[in-house]
Scaffold this motif. Structure first.
Motif, PDB file in Angstrom:
ATOM      1  N   ALA A   1      -1.923  11.264  -6.071  1.00 47.59           N
ATOM      2  CA  ALA A   1      -3.060  10.564  -6.677  1.00 47.59           C
ATOM      3  C   ALA A   1      -2.692  10.069  -8.077  1.00 47.59           C
ATOM      4  N   GLU A   2      -1.952  10.874  -8.818  1.00 49.95           N
ATOM      5  CA  GLU A   2      -1.507  10.444 -10.145  1.00 49.95           C
ATOM      6  C   GLU A   2      -0.584   9.235 -10.043  1.00 49.95           C
ATOM      7  N   GLN A   3       0.328   9.262  -9.086  1.00 49.67           N
ATOM      8  CA  GLN A   3       1.226   8.117  -8.886  1.00 49.67           C
ATOM      9  C   GLN A   3       0.435   6.858  -8.536  1.00 49.67           C
ATOM     10  N   GLU A   4      -0.559   7.017  -7.683  1.00 40.83           N
ATOM     11  CA  GLU A   4      -1.390   5.877  -7.290  1.00 40.83           C
ATOM     12  C   GLU A   4      -2.179   5.342  -8.483  1.00 40.83           C
ATOM     13  N   ALA A   5      -2.719   6.229  -9.305  1.00 38.65           N
ATOM     14  CA  ALA A   5      -3.459   5.790 -10.490  1.00 38.65           C
ATOM     15  C   ALA A   5      -2.547   4.968 -11.398  1.00 38.65           C
ATOM     16  N   ARG A   6      -1.340   5.462 -11.615  1.00 38.87           N
ATOM     17  CA  ARG A   6      -0.395   4.726 -12.455  1.00 38.87           C
ATOM     18  C   ARG A   6      -0.033   3.379 -11.830  1.00 38.87           C
ATOM     19  N   ARG A   7       0.186   3.387 -10.523  1.00 40.31           N
ATOM     20  CA  ARG A   7       0.528   2.144  -9.824  1.00 40.31           C
ATOM     21  C   ARG A   7      -0.582   1.105  -9.982  1.00 40.31           C
TER      22      ARG A   7
ATOM     23  N   GLY B   1      -2.588   0.988 -12.490  1.00 44.12           N
ATOM     24  CA  GLY B   1      -2.857   0.763 -13.902  1.00 44.12           C
ATOM     25  C   GLY B   1      -4.091   1.476 -14.413  1.00 44.12           C
ATOM     26  N   LEU B   2      -4.456   2.562 -13.752  1.00 38.81           N
ATOM     27  CA  LEU B   2      -5.632   3.336 -14.149  1.00 38.81           C
ATOM     28  C   LEU B   2      -5.188   4.548 -14.966  1.00 38.81           C
ATOM     29  N   PRO B   3      -5.782   4.768 -16.136  1.00 37.01           N
ATOM     30  CA  PRO B   3      -5.304   5.807 -17.048  1.00 37.01           C
ATOM     31  C   PRO B   3      -5.832   7.213 -16.795  1.00 37.01           C
ATOM     32  N   ALA B   4      -6.698   7.380 -15.798  1.00 32.99           N
ATOM     33  CA  ALA B   4      -7.302   8.700 -15.592  1.00 32.99           C
ATOM     34  C   ALA B   4      -7.708   8.880 -14.138  1.00 32.99           C
ATOM     35  N   LEU B   5      -7.924  10.155 -13.788  1.00 32.08           N
ATOM     36  CA  LEU B   5      -8.445  10.521 -12.472  1.00 32.08           C
ATOM     37  C   LEU B   5      -9.718  11.330 -12.699  1.00 32.08           C
ATOM     38  N   ARG B   6     -10.623  11.269 -11.731  1.00 30.55           N
ATOM     39  CA  ARG B   6     -11.815  12.115 -11.811  1.00 30.55           C
ATOM     40  C   ARG B   6     -12.162  12.617 -10.423  1.00 30.55           C
ATOM     41  N   LEU B   7     -12.874  13.723 -10.395  1.00 32.27           N
ATOM     42  CA  LEU B   7     -13.319  14.312  -9.133  1.00 32.27           C
ATOM     43  C   LEU B   7     -14.527  15.188  -9.388  1.00 32.27           C
ATOM     44  N   TYR B   8     -15.216  15.518  -8.317  1.00 31.77           N
ATOM     45  CA  TYR B   8     -16.304  16.484  -8.333  1.00 31.77           C
ATOM     46  C   TYR B   8     -15.941  17.599  -7.370  1.00 31.77           C
ATOM     47  N   THR B   9     -16.423  18.786  -7.662  1.00 31.58           N
ATOM     48  CA  THR B   9     -16.313  19.878  -6.700  1.00 31.58           C
ATOM     49  C   THR B   9     -17.528  20.777  -6.875  1.00 31.58           C
ATOM     50  N   ASN B  10     -17.849  21.519  -5.854  1.00 33.39           N
ATOM     51  CA  ASN B  10     -18.979  22.431  -5.931  1.00 33.39           C
ATOM     52  C   ASN B  10     -18.654  23.550  -6.904  1.00 33.39           C
ATOM     53  N   VAL B  11     -19.639  23.935  -7.692  1.00 33.50           N
ATOM     54  CA  VAL B  11     -19.446  24.969  -8.708  1.00 33.50           C
ATOM     55  C   VAL B  11     -18.981  26.293  -8.077  1.00 33.50           C
TER      56      VAL B  11
ATOM     57  N   LEU C   1      -2.136  26.439   6.003  1.00 36.15           N
ATOM     58  CA  LEU C   1      -1.064  25.844   5.212  1.00 36.15           C
ATOM     59  C   LEU C   1      -1.346  25.922   3.711  1.00 36.15           C
ATOM     60  N   HIS C   2      -2.438  26.600   3.355  1.00 37.07           N
ATOM     61  CA  HIS C   2      -2.750  26.756   1.937  1.00 37.07           C
ATOM     62  C   HIS C   2      -1.642  27.547   1.252  1.00 37.07           C
ATOM     63  N   GLY C   3      -1.380  27.216   0.006  1.00 34.80           N
ATOM     64  CA  GLY C   3      -0.356  27.926  -0.760  1.00 34.80           C
ATOM     65  C   GLY C   3       1.044  27.383  -0.543  1.00 34.80           C
ATOM     66  N   LYS C   4       1.183  26.319   0.213  1.00 35.10           N
ATOM     67  CA  LYS C   4       2.502  25.744   0.488  1.00 35.10           C
ATOM     68  C   LYS C   4       2.770  24.488  -0.348  1.00 35.10           C
ATOM     69  N   GLY C   5       1.874  24.184  -1.287  1.00 31.21           N
ATOM     70  CA  GLY C   5       2.087  23.053  -2.174  1.00 31.21           C
ATOM     71  C   GLY C   5       1.568  21.720  -1.678  1.00 31.21           C
ATOM     72  N   ILE C   6       0.900  21.709  -0.535  1.00 29.67           N
ATOM     73  CA  ILE C   6       0.406  20.440   0.014  1.00 29.67           C
ATOM     74  C   ILE C   6      -0.686  19.852  -0.886  1.00 29.67           C
ATOM     75  N   GLY C   7      -1.624  20.669  -1.313  1.00 35.40           N
ATOM     76  CA  GLY C   7      -2.690  20.197  -2.190  1.00 35.40           C
ATOM     77  C   GLY C   7      -2.132  19.663  -3.502  1.00 35.40           C
ATOM     78  N   ARG C   8      -1.189  20.385  -4.061  1.00 35.23           N
ATOM     79  CA  ARG C   8      -0.564  19.933  -5.311  1.00 35.23           C
ATOM     80  C   ARG C   8       0.164  18.607  -5.111  1.00 35.23           C
ATOM     81  N   SER C   9       0.845  18.458  -3.986  1.00 36.06           N
ATOM     82  CA  SER C   9       1.561  17.203  -3.752  1.00 36.06           C
ATOM     83  C   SER C   9       0.574  16.050  -3.526  1.00 36.06           C
ATOM     84  N   LEU C  10      -0.557  16.326  -2.898  1.00 38.94           N
ATOM     85  CA  LEU C  10      -1.583  15.295  -2.732  1.00 38.94           C
ATOM     86  C   LEU C  10      -2.131  14.853  -4.090  1.00 38.94           C
ATOM     87  N   LEU C  11      -2.350  15.804  -4.975  1.00 39.49           N
ATOM     88  CA  LEU C  11      -2.860  15.472  -6.304  1.00 39.49           C
ATOM     89  C   LEU C  11      -1.798  14.754  -7.140  1.00 39.49           C
ATOM     90  N   ALA C  12      -0.535  15.111  -6.969  1.00 42.03           N
ATOM     91  CA  ALA C  12       0.547  14.393  -7.653  1.00 42.03           C
ATOM     92  C   ALA C  12       0.613  12.955  -7.139  1.00 42.03           C
TER      93      ALA C  12
END
Length: 145
Positions: free
Chosen positions: A91-97, A99-109, A78-89
């Motif tokens: 996360a932004e909505q949840e951060a705003r809800r 009252g958190l002004p930023a998001l952070r994450l780690y990923t392998n180099v 299902l990659h390339g169908k926008g699911i990952g982007r919608s999950l990250l969007a």
């Protein structure tokens, strides 16, 4: 999107294993999300899933001044169908809800495709370091007011 329930645990664990399995050969180890305690994360209300089909999930942990994205997983095929982007969007909505002004994450180099996706969505690399014998990239996205 909804918060995962205990009855989703097997499906959540299966999705994470399937989503991260291709990365084992790339990074030479099992990615950290494959080792997480999903029973505890679900009990804490940290796992958010895409409806009943569980095509994707995101693990969100509120911290001081930031929403930490611990895991984003999309079902293979299902990659390339926008699911990952919608999950990250989401996360932004949840951060705003929250009252958190930023998001952070780690990923392998070595997860260059993921890094490129995050950068295309406005995340910036704020550090590179070794953690638990793995080289990771720390990324952050400041939300506009």
């Amino acid at each position: 999107m909804r918060i995962a329930k205990e009855t989703d645990r097997d499906a959540v664990e299966e999705l994470v294993q399937a989503a991260y399995q291709p990365w084992v050969a790339v990074i030479g180890a099992r990615p950290k999300p494959m080792e997480a305690d999903y029973a505890a994360l679900i009990a804490e209300g940290r796992v958010h899933v895409t409806g009943d089909d569980l095509d994707g999930l995101i693990v969100l942990i509120p911290e001081d001044g930031v929403l930490y994205i611990d895991n984003v997983a999309v079902r293979p095929g299902l990659h390339g169908k926008g699911i990952g982007r919608s999950l990250l969007a989401y996360a932004e909505q949840e951060a705003r809800r929250l009252g958190l002004p930023a998001l952070r994450l780690y990923t392998n180099v070595k997860m260059a495709r993921n890094i490129a996706l995050y950068e295309s969505l406005g995340y910036v690399v704020i550090g590179r370091k070794e953690r638990d014998g793995r080289f990771i990239v720390e990324m952050r996205k400041q939300l506009s007011p």
